[in-house]
Motif scaffolding. Sequence first.
Motif, PDB file in Angstrom:
ATOM      1  N   LYS A  19      26.107   5.799  13.020  1.00  0.00           N
ATOM      2  CA  LYS A  19      26.158   6.892  12.050  1.00  0.00           C
ATOM      3  C   LYS A  19      26.595   6.398  10.678  1.00  0.00           C
ATOM      4  O   LYS A  19      26.628   7.155   9.721  1.00  0.00           O
ATOM      5  N   HIS A  20      26.986   5.108  10.595  1.00  0.00           N
ATOM      6  CA  HIS A  20      27.385   4.491   9.336  1.00  0.00           C
ATOM      7  C   HIS A  20      28.529   5.265   8.672  1.00  0.00           C
ATOM      8  O   HIS A  20      28.527   5.491   7.466  1.00  0.00           O
ATOM      9  N   VAL A  21      29.510   5.671   9.490  1.00  0.00           N
ATOM     10  CA  VAL A  21      30.676   6.369   8.947  1.00  0.00           C
ATOM     11  C   VAL A  21      31.857   5.413   8.907  1.00  0.00           C
ATOM     12  O   VAL A  21      31.937   4.460   9.679  1.00  0.00           O
ATOM     13  N   VAL A  22      32.787   5.690   7.982  1.00  0.00           N
ATOM     14  CA  VAL A  22      33.984   4.866   7.871  1.00  0.00           C
ATOM     15  C   VAL A  22      34.851   5.080   9.098  1.00  0.00           C
ATOM     16  O   VAL A  22      34.952   6.185   9.635  1.00  0.00           O
ATOM     17  N   SER A  23      35.488   4.026   9.568  1.00  0.00           N
ATOM     18  CA  SER A  23      36.391   4.109  10.712  1.00  0.00           C
ATOM     19  C   SER A  23      37.417   5.211  10.530  1.00  0.00           C
ATOM     20  O   SER A  23      38.135   5.261   9.531  1.00  0.00           O
ATOM     21  N   GLY A  24      37.490   6.115  11.503  1.00  0.00           N
ATOM     22  CA  GLY A  24      38.474   7.186  11.443  1.00  0.00           C
ATOM     23  C   GLY A  24      39.894   6.661  11.497  1.00  0.00           C
ATOM     24  O   GLY A  24      40.791   7.191  10.835  1.00  0.00           O
ATOM     25  N   THR A  25      40.103   5.611  12.273  1.00  0.00           N
ATOM     26  CA  THR A  25      41.438   5.040  12.388  1.00  0.00           C
ATOM     27  C   THR A  25      41.871   4.400  11.074  1.00  0.00           C
ATOM     28  O   THR A  25      42.986   4.618  10.588  1.00  0.00           O
ATOM     29  N   LEU A  26      41.007   3.594  10.478  1.00  0.00           N
ATOM     30  CA  LEU A  26      41.358   2.933   9.225  1.00  0.00           C
ATOM     31  C   LEU A  26      41.542   3.953   8.107  1.00  0.00           C
ATOM     32  O   LEU A  26      42.410   3.796   7.237  1.00  0.00           O
ATOM     33  N   ASN A  27      40.757   5.003   8.146  1.00  0.00           N
ATOM     34  CA  ASN A  27      40.922   6.077   7.171  1.00  0.00           C
ATOM     35  C   ASN A  27      42.289   6.732   7.324  1.00  0.00           C
ATOM     36  O   ASN A  27      42.978   7.002   6.331  1.00  0.00           O
ATOM     37  N   ALA A  28      42.700   6.979   8.567  1.00  0.00           N
ATOM     38  CA  ALA A  28      44.010   7.583   8.819  1.00  0.00           C
ATOM     39  C   ALA A  28      45.149   6.650   8.425  1.00  0.00           C
ATOM     40  O   ALA A  28      46.257   7.099   8.122  1.00  0.00           O
ATOM     41  N   MET A  29      44.874   5.338   8.432  1.00  0.00           N
ATOM     42  CA  MET A  29      45.870   4.347   8.008  1.00  0.00           C
ATOM     43  C   MET A  29      45.872   4.144   6.489  1.00  0.00           C
ATOM     44  O   MET A  29      46.558   3.272   5.975  1.00  0.00           O
ATOM     45  N   ASN A  30      45.059   4.965   5.793  1.00  0.00           N
ATOM     46  CA  ASN A  30      44.960   4.916   4.328  1.00  0.00           C
ATOM     47  C   ASN A  30      44.387   3.598   3.817  1.00  0.00           C
ATOM     48  O   ASN A  30      44.739   3.134   2.729  1.00  0.00           O
ATOM     49  N   ILE A  31      43.498   3.006   4.599  1.00  0.00           N
ATOM     50  CA  ILE A  31      42.792   1.810   4.145  1.00  0.00           C
ATOM     51  C   ILE A  31      41.663   2.245   3.218  1.00  0.00           C
ATOM     52  O   ILE A  31      40.867   3.113   3.579  1.00  0.00           O
ATOM     53  N   PRO A  32      41.554   1.683   2.026  1.00  0.00           N
ATOM     54  CA  PRO A  32      40.484   2.081   1.103  1.00  0.00           C
ATOM     55  C   PRO A  32      39.104   1.919   1.734  1.00  0.00           C
ATOM     56  O   PRO A  32      38.858   0.983   2.501  1.00  0.00           O
ATOM     57  N   ASP A  33      38.202   2.821   1.377  1.00  0.00           N
ATOM     58  CA  ASP A  33      36.864   2.810   1.957  1.00  0.00           C
ATOM     59  C   ASP A  33      36.150   1.479   1.745  1.00  0.00           C
ATOM     60  O   ASP A  33      35.421   1.008   2.622  1.00  0.00           O
ATOM     61  N   LYS A  34      36.324   0.855   0.579  1.00  0.00           N
ATOM     62  CA  LYS A  34      35.612  -0.387   0.296  1.00  0.00           C
ATOM     63  C   LYS A  34      36.035  -1.514   1.235  1.00  0.00           C
ATOM     64  O   LYS A  34      35.282  -2.476   1.439  1.00  0.00           O
ATOM     65  N   ILE A  35      37.241  -1.402   1.804  1.00  0.00           N
ATOM     66  CA  ILE A  35      37.682  -2.373   2.798  1.00  0.00           C
ATOM     67  C   ILE A  35      37.282  -1.916   4.196  1.00  0.00           C
ATOM     68  O   ILE A  35      36.770  -2.695   5.006  1.00  0.00           O
ATOM     69  N   ALA A  36      37.482  -0.627   4.476  1.00  0.00           N
ATOM     70  CA  ALA A  36      37.205  -0.093   5.816  1.00  0.00           C
ATOM     71  C   ALA A  36      35.741  -0.248   6.202  1.00  0.00           C
ATOM     72  O   ALA A  36      35.421  -0.455   7.381  1.00  0.00           O
ATOM     73  N   THR A  37      34.824  -0.177   5.226  1.00  0.00           N
ATOM     74  CA  THR A  37      33.400  -0.298   5.548  1.00  0.00           C
ATOM     75  C   THR A  37      33.023  -1.719   5.972  1.00  0.00           C
ATOM     76  O   THR A  37      31.923  -1.941   6.466  1.00  0.00           O
ATOM     77  N   SER A  38      33.950  -2.666   5.785  1.00  0.00           N
ATOM     78  CA  SER A  38      33.699  -4.052   6.197  1.00  0.00           C
ATOM     79  C   SER A  38      34.239  -4.356   7.588  1.00  0.00           C
ATOM     80  O   SER A  38      34.087  -5.478   8.080  1.00  0.00           O
ATOM     81  N   ALA A  39      34.860  -3.381   8.231  1.00  0.00           N
ATOM     82  CA  ALA A  39      35.564  -3.643   9.487  1.00  0.00           C
ATOM     83  C   ALA A  39      34.610  -3.972  10.635  1.00  0.00           C
ATOM     84  O   ALA A  39      33.566  -3.338  10.806  1.00  0.00           O
ATOM     85  N   ILE A  40      34.982  -4.983  11.416  1.00  0.00           N
ATOM     86  CA  ILE A  40      34.288  -5.324  12.652  1.00  0.00           C
ATOM     87  C   ILE A  40      35.299  -5.399  13.787  1.00  0.00           C
ATOM     88  O   ILE A  40      36.501  -5.534  13.549  1.00  0.00           O
ATOM     89  N   ARG A  41      34.809  -5.289  15.007  1.00  0.00           N
ATOM     90  CA  ARG A  41      35.704  -5.308  16.176  1.00  0.00           C
ATOM     91  C   ARG A  41      35.188  -6.293  17.214  1.00  0.00           C
ATOM     92  O   ARG A  41      34.010  -6.283  17.580  1.00  0.00           O
ATOM     93  N   ILE A  42      36.093  -7.145  17.676  1.00  0.00           N
ATOM     94  CA  ILE A  42      35.860  -8.002  18.829  1.00  0.00           C
ATOM     95  C   ILE A  42      36.623  -7.373  19.987  1.00  0.00           C
ATOM     96  O   ILE A  42      37.798  -7.033  19.847  1.00  0.00           O
ATOM     97  N   SER A  43      35.976  -7.216  21.127  1.00  0.00           N
ATOM     98  CA  SER A  43      36.677  -6.671  22.293  1.00  0.00           C
ATOM     99  C   SER A  43      36.336  -7.496  23.527  1.00  0.00           C
ATOM    100  O   SER A  43      35.168  -7.692  23.854  1.00  0.00           O
ATOM    101  N   LEU A  44      37.369  -7.974  24.175  1.00  0.00           N
ATOM    102  CA  LEU A  44      37.249  -8.947  25.259  1.00  0.00           C
ATOM    103  C   LEU A  44      37.388  -8.304  26.630  1.00  0.00           C
ATOM    104  O   LEU A  44      37.855  -7.170  26.765  1.00  0.00           O
ATOM    105  N   ASP A  45      37.033  -9.066  27.647  1.00  0.00           N
ATOM    106  CA  ASP A  45      37.422  -8.724  29.009  1.00  0.00           C
ATOM    107  C   ASP A  45      37.747 -10.011  29.758  1.00  0.00           C
ATOM    108  O   ASP A  45      37.754 -11.104  29.189  1.00  0.00           O
ATOM    109  N   GLU A  46      38.004  -9.876  31.041  1.00  0.00           N
ATOM    110  CA  GLU A  46      38.491 -11.022  31.817  1.00  0.00           C
ATOM    111  C   GLU A  46      37.444 -12.112  32.013  1.00  0.00           C
ATOM    112  O   GLU A  46      37.769 -13.225  32.442  1.00  0.00           O
ATOM    113  N   HIS A  47      36.195 -11.815  31.694  1.00  0.00           N
ATOM    114  CA  HIS A  47      35.140 -12.803  31.882  1.00  0.00           C
ATOM    115  C   HIS A  47      34.893 -13.676  30.653  1.00  0.00           C
ATOM    116  O   HIS A  47      34.165 -14.661  30.739  1.00  0.00           O
TER     117      HIS A  47
END
Length: 382
Positions: free
Chosen positions: A329-357
Amino acid sequence: MIYFDNSATTKVAPQVLETYSKVSKQIWGNPSSLHALGEKAFGLLEQARSQIAELMGVEQDEIFFTSGGTEGDNWVVKGTAIEKRMHGKHIITSSVEHPAVLNSMAQLEKLGFEVTYLPVDENGRVSAADLEGAIRSDTILVSIMAVNNEIGAIQPIDEIAAVLRAYPKIHFHIDAVQGIGKGIQQMIMNERVDFVTFSGHKFHAPRGIGFMFKRRGRKLAPLMSGGGQEKNLRSGTENLPAIAAMAKSLRLLLEEEEKKVQKQFEIKKFIYDYVTKFPKVTMFSQMTADFAPHILCFTIDGVRGETIVHAFEEHEIYISTTSACSSKKHVVSGTLNAMNIPDKIATSAIRISLDEHNSLAEAREFVGVFEQLYHQFEKINS
């Protein structure tokens, strides 16, 4: 291929797929039917319920099957509102919940309920003191996630539970979709917690199946009406192959849990230590006990998150922007927005998520590609 998007979904484990296939082929009766095939199916259904209850340290009649985390969250939030509406119409949640909770709250607000959205600090965590200050005489529900799906912050569940012990009539719900198998089960299953929701596809079970813990004695209105399955609380013919597969998947997940968690923590730390050396990296996840071992969220400043995701994809490394539910949906992260992170930074956010493998070898390959891409982006933006 390197798959670092396990918070979005996990690959179904081979042993789990075998169980699903076996049950589909051999035990196809409806658990509600009176004949022998139905009785056999019902027996397996209750065996799976018993196994999950034992693994979670609760009673068998406290486990209810759902289609996943979204249904579970909707059920607890709306089911509590319906059941307890004569006693009050005030609900407390956080500003960083999953859309399944936040959108349920928005729907209830249109029906006359009042919702208090607790703010979060610079690490995305709510304050138990803020929660206590928000409680009113008409508060009927507190719903707080265990682990934030975007940055991995662990909420102070034990502190919140301590506050709520003085308010035994308020329902306390935990969205634990990102918290299962991450070494925090004792916190999630705190004796003051009334409802906990889980989703099977986050721990190598098939999609479309989940379960909910409902503490004995707590009342909840059904959202699914029909034939009276799940003690008249969630009607619909049970997805027995997926339920049996999920029970097996949960058992496999919790075997040597401490060892698996430590492995994920070490991989996370390796990547964290490497990428934070670069000046244009802004890190939102931390290596403290207040953060889950499997989620790492950061930016390469000045480069949009989707651009970074597709650049890694060209190297067959799969990561995501913040929440998989919102990424397209190309929306800014709700969490980063709630943390008051500026949009120009929040739109660059990426996430790595691991598991046991996942492995350190994969992490080493990731950081090699990261450095290459970082310098490419630096040249483009210079």
